[in-house]
Design a protein around this motif. Structure first.
Motif, PDB file in Angstrom:
ATOM      1  N   LEU A 215      58.911 117.436  55.570  1.00 16.11           N
ATOM      2  CA  LEU A 215      58.448 116.587  54.373  1.00 16.11           C
ATOM      3  C   LEU A 215      58.069 115.241  54.996  1.00 16.11           C
ATOM      4  O   LEU A 215      58.617 115.070  55.775  1.00 16.11           O
ATOM      5  N   SER A 216      56.934 114.677  54.016  1.00 20.02           N
ATOM      6  CA  SER A 216      56.542 113.499  54.440  1.00 20.02           C
ATOM      7  C   SER A 216      57.535 112.633  53.901  1.00 20.02           C
ATOM      8  O   SER A 216      58.553 112.782  53.133  1.00 20.02           O
ATOM      9  N   GLY A 217      57.373 111.205  54.258  1.00 16.78           N
ATOM     10  CA  GLY A 217      58.312 110.016  53.676  1.00 16.78           C
ATOM     11  C   GLY A 217      58.399 109.964  52.094  1.00 16.78           C
ATOM     12  O   GLY A 217      59.419 109.964  51.537  1.00 16.78           O
ATOM     13  N   GLY A 218      57.054 110.274  51.712  1.00 16.23           N
ATOM     14  CA  GLY A 218      57.108 110.242  49.912  1.00 16.23           C
ATOM     15  C   GLY A 218      57.632 111.408  49.472  1.00 16.23           C
ATOM     16  O   GLY A 218      58.445 111.167  48.419  1.00 16.23           O
ATOM     17  N   GLU A 219      57.701 112.400  50.110  1.00 17.23           N
ATOM     18  CA  GLU A 219      58.231 113.576  49.728  1.00 17.23           C
ATOM     19  C   GLU A 219      59.913 113.331  49.574  1.00 17.23           C
ATOM     20  O   GLU A 219      60.504 114.027  48.720  1.00 17.23           O
ATOM     21  N   LEU A 220      60.200 113.157  50.684  1.00  8.68           N
ATOM     22  CA  LEU A 220      61.576 112.905  50.980  1.00  8.68           C
ATOM     23  C   LEU A 220      62.376 112.102  49.862  1.00  8.68           C
ATOM     24  O   LEU A 220      63.387 111.988  49.497  1.00  8.68           O
ATOM     25  N   GLN A 221      61.333 110.987  49.676  1.00  6.45           N
ATOM     26  CA  GLN A 221      61.922 109.974  48.445  1.00  6.45           C
ATOM     27  C   GLN A 221      62.039 110.621  47.163  1.00  6.45           C
ATOM     28  O   GLN A 221      63.032 110.573  46.409  1.00  6.45           O
TER      29      GLN A 221
ATOM     30  N   ASP B 237      68.695 116.201  57.274  1.00  3.16           N
ATOM     31  CA  ASP B 237      69.484 117.117  58.023  1.00  3.16           C
ATOM     32  C   ASP B 237      68.488 118.261  58.114  1.00  3.16           C
ATOM     33  O   ASP B 237      68.088 119.052  57.113  1.00  3.16           O
ATOM     34  N   PRO B 238      67.969 118.634  59.372  1.00  3.29           N
ATOM     35  CA  PRO B 238      66.792 119.702  59.686  1.00  3.29           C
ATOM     36  C   PRO B 238      67.286 121.138  59.383  1.00  3.29           C
ATOM     37  O   PRO B 238      66.527 122.076  59.150  1.00  3.29           O
ATOM     38  N   ALA B 239      68.815 121.191  59.272  1.00  6.10           N
ATOM     39  CA  ALA B 239      69.148 122.670  58.882  1.00  6.10           C
ATOM     40  C   ALA B 239      69.186 123.006  57.482  1.00  6.10           C
ATOM     41  O   ALA B 239      69.125 124.139  56.965  1.00  6.10           O
TER      42      ALA B 239
ATOM     43  N   ALA C 192      60.596 124.025  47.501  1.00  8.28           N
ATOM     44  CA  ALA C 192      62.005 124.199  47.458  1.00  8.28           C
ATOM     45  C   ALA C 192      62.592 125.036  48.566  1.00  8.28           C
ATOM     46  O   ALA C 192      63.752 124.668  49.247  1.00  8.28           O
ATOM     47  N   GLY C 193      61.833 125.953  49.246  1.00 10.75           N
ATOM     48  CA  GLY C 193      62.227 126.371  50.453  1.00 10.75           C
ATOM     49  C   GLY C 193      62.042 126.100  51.690  1.00 10.75           C
ATOM     50  O   GLY C 193      62.492 126.660  52.981  1.00 10.75           O
ATOM     51  N   ASP C 194      61.268 124.925  51.720  1.00 11.31           N
ATOM     52  CA  ASP C 194      60.697 124.253  52.978  1.00 11.31           C
ATOM     53  C   ASP C 194      62.060 123.370  53.665  1.00 11.31           C
ATOM     54  O   ASP C 194      62.684 122.721  53.037  1.00 11.31           O
ATOM     55  N   PRO C 195      61.938 123.392  54.952  1.00 11.30           N
ATOM     56  CA  PRO C 195      62.999 122.617  55.584  1.00 11.30           C
ATOM     57  C   PRO C 195      62.751 120.992  55.429  1.00 11.30           C
ATOM     58  O   PRO C 195      61.522 120.607  55.407  1.00 11.30           O
ATOM     59  N   LEU C 196      63.671 120.110  55.112  1.00  4.86           N
ATOM     60  CA  LEU C 196      63.554 118.914  54.869  1.00  4.86           C
ATOM     61  C   LEU C 196      62.672 118.024  56.166  1.00  4.86           C
ATOM     62  O   LEU C 196      61.925 117.307  55.875  1.00  4.86           O
ATOM     63  N   ALA C 197      62.907 118.586  57.300  1.00  3.19           N
ATOM     64  CA  ALA C 197      62.092 117.914  58.398  1.00  3.19           C
ATOM     65  C   ALA C 197      60.710 117.950  58.238  1.00  3.19           C
ATOM     66  O   ALA C 197      59.888 117.492  58.939  1.00  3.19           O
TER      67      ALA C 197
END
Length: 267
Positions: free
Chosen positions: A138-144, A87-89, A131-136
């Motif tokens: 992040l790379s695929g590995g970071e999201l994992q 969720d980009p928010a 921690a404070g960065d938006p999910l959007a």
């Protein structure tokens, strides 16, 4: 403990799982392996009651999940899918905090205990600096790794993971594999890499076409004869003195065909 007893799942006329048994003991890592389309992800989803079983039953800590609410299941079982749909928010910390909410409820939101759990979970997956960065962002590995941190923050007794090393580079892959046994008392994980499964799992279940074709300790299950039949390959296995299992694979040798011209009639 999580257990499946003769679980069958159908999609129309197609049988996705056919009488599957699984026993994931507390204090152990149970791996599910098998070729693409064998039913691994479907089995994980059935354990969560995300897909209904047409026959058989799933039990969590001895309780039949058919008679328990989704809230009851969510409090006891954390899950990490192959992909996190961001969720980009939300920030990284926001997403990880949702793990704690799944167990403790809305009243715990924003408390000091929640903040501490989030910080510890992000530190465990080496993402405290994001921690404070938006999910959007992040790379695929970071999201994992965010998904894993969310499961850690959940603090559940059981965790189900679907290919948790997807998209990870070598360093973070090794870190996640070392972390697996400490995420929760009971861990069920889908893996494609059989050598990794042998290294991190206490118990393996091998699926093929929706059926269990092998189950037990990795040293007993990862036999060349079984792997050849399941994956349609030729397997060579070597066991190190320290117990590590090394597997090499090649395609089967095609049957020889004769190129000689047929003999003419005998005179």
């Amino acid at each position: 403990m999580i257990a499946a007893h003769a679980v069958t799942v159908r999609a129309g006329r197609r049988v996705l799982l056919d009488g599957v048994d699984l026993s994931a003991a507390t204090g152990s890592v149970t791996g599910i392996v098998g070729p693409n389309g064998s039913g691994k992800t479907t089995l994980l989803r059935a354990l969560l009651r995300a897909v209904p079983a047409d026959d058989g039953r799933v039990e969590i800590d001895g309780q039949d999940v058919r008679h328990r609410s989704r809230r009851w299941i969510a409090q006891r079982v954390a899950s990490v899918a192959q992909r996190l749909d961001p969720d980009p928010a939300l920030t990284v910390a926001d997403e990880v905090a949702l793990g704690g909410l799944a167990r403790a409820g809305l009243l715990d939101r924003g408390g000091a205990g929640s903040d501490e759990r989030v910080a510890a979970a992000l530190d465990a997956v080496a993402l405290a600096h994001r921690a404070g960065d938006p999910l959007a962002a992040l790379s695929g590995g970071e999201l994992q790794r965010v998904g894993l941190a969310r499961a850690i923050a959940h603090g559940a007794d059981h965790v189900l993971l679907d290919e948790p090393t997807n998209h990870l580079d070598l360093r973070h892959r090794l870190e996640v594999l070392e972390l697996l046994p400490r995420i929760a008392p009971t861990v069920v994980v889908v893996l494609h890499d059989l050598e990794v499964a042998a290294r991190v799992c206490d118990h393996l279940v091998v699926l093929a076409a929706g059926r269990v074709v092998g189950a037990g300790p990795p040293a007993d299950v990862l036999r060349p004869a079984l792997l050849d039949a399941v994956y349609d390959v030729h397997t060579t296995r070597r066991d190190d003195p320290d117990g590590d299992i090394h597997l090499t694979f090649r395609l089967p040798t095609p049957p020889a065909t004769s190129s000689a011209a047929p003999e003419g009639p005998t005179r």
